[in-house]
Design a protein around this motif. Structure first.
Motif, short mmCIF file in Angstrom:
data_model
loop_
_atom_site.label_atom_id
_atom_site.label_comp_id
_atom_site.label_asym_id
_atom_site.label_seq_id
_atom_site.Cartn_x
_atom_site.Cartn_y
_atom_site.Cartn_z
N ARG A 36 74.44 5.24 -10.30
CA ARG A 36 73.28 6.15 -11.25
C ARG A 36 72.49 4.69 -11.35
O ARG A 36 71.49 5.31 -10.94
CB ARG A 36 73.23 6.11 -12.60
CG ARG A 36 72.28 6.63 -13.88
CD ARG A 36 72.41 7.90 -13.43
NE ARG A 36 70.56 8.91 -14.19
CZ ARG A 36 69.62 8.64 -13.26
NH1 ARG A 36 69.88 9.61 -12.64
NH2 ARG A 36 69.16 9.11 -14.85
N THR A 37 73.23 3.53 -10.63
CA THR A 37 72.05 2.69 -10.27
C THR A 37 72.98 1.28 -11.30
O THR A 37 74.38 1.18 -11.78
CB THR A 37 71.20 1.96 -11.97
OG1 THR A 37 70.40 1.24 -11.50
CG2 THR A 37 71.73 1.53 -13.66
N GLY A 43 72.36 -2.85 -10.51
CA GLY A 43 71.01 -4.29 -10.27
C GLY A 43 71.67 -5.62 -10.73
O GLY A 43 73.08 -6.32 -10.77
#
Length: 150
Positions: free
Chosen positions: A123-124, A126
């Motif tokens: 999804r993401t 970082g």
């Protein structure tokens, strides 16, 4: 449904302790792992090699499994488990936070429930703040003695 939730938690627990071979016991002998960042791994041996190679460059991985959805049909099941994963690279101590979802096909075996096919959907990802602290060893954490699956 509880046994399949336990299967997902057993995988995350073992990966978080750095016990990749143990984590991969949650896969059926001919189980599959699919991810957009690696080639498909077919069979428990290949799954173990793929995950070990992925984790080799990381100082640690800490994976949490969130409440999932499970649908059972006799000896087959489908499940979806959102995960959050934190890690830190060995090479430069870069912190990583990953949010994703596992789409799972499970099968009941003589060993209990196992992943027949596990697909990781990102999804993401970082760089979170706060993963720059001292890493504390998990020496006092012993493996869970309960049966995997059920």
């Amino acid at each position: 449904m509880l046994a399949i939730g336990h299967l997902a938690a057993a995988y995350a627990d073992a990966v978080s302790r750095g016990e990749i071979a143990e984590a991969c016991l949650t896969y059926a002998e001919d189980g599959e792992r699919h991810s957009p960042t690696t080639e498909p791994a077919i069979g428990r041996v290949a799954v173990t090699a793929t995950i070990a190679a992925t984790c080799a460059s990381l100082e640690f991985v800490f994976q949490t499994v969130h409440q999932g959805l499970v649908q059972i049909d006799s000896d087959l099941a489908r499940a979806r488990f959102p995960i959050t994963e934190w890690a830190r690279r060995r090479s430069d101590a870069r912190p990583i936070q990953f949010l994703g979802v596992y789409e799972d096909d499970c099968i009941r075996t003589s060993e209990g429930w196992r992943f027949a096919r596990r697909t990781l959907l990102p999804r993401t990802m970082g760089r979170p703040e706060g993963l720059n602290g001292r890493l504390v060893a998990l020496d006092g954490l012993t493996p869970w003695t309960g049966a995997v699956g059920g």
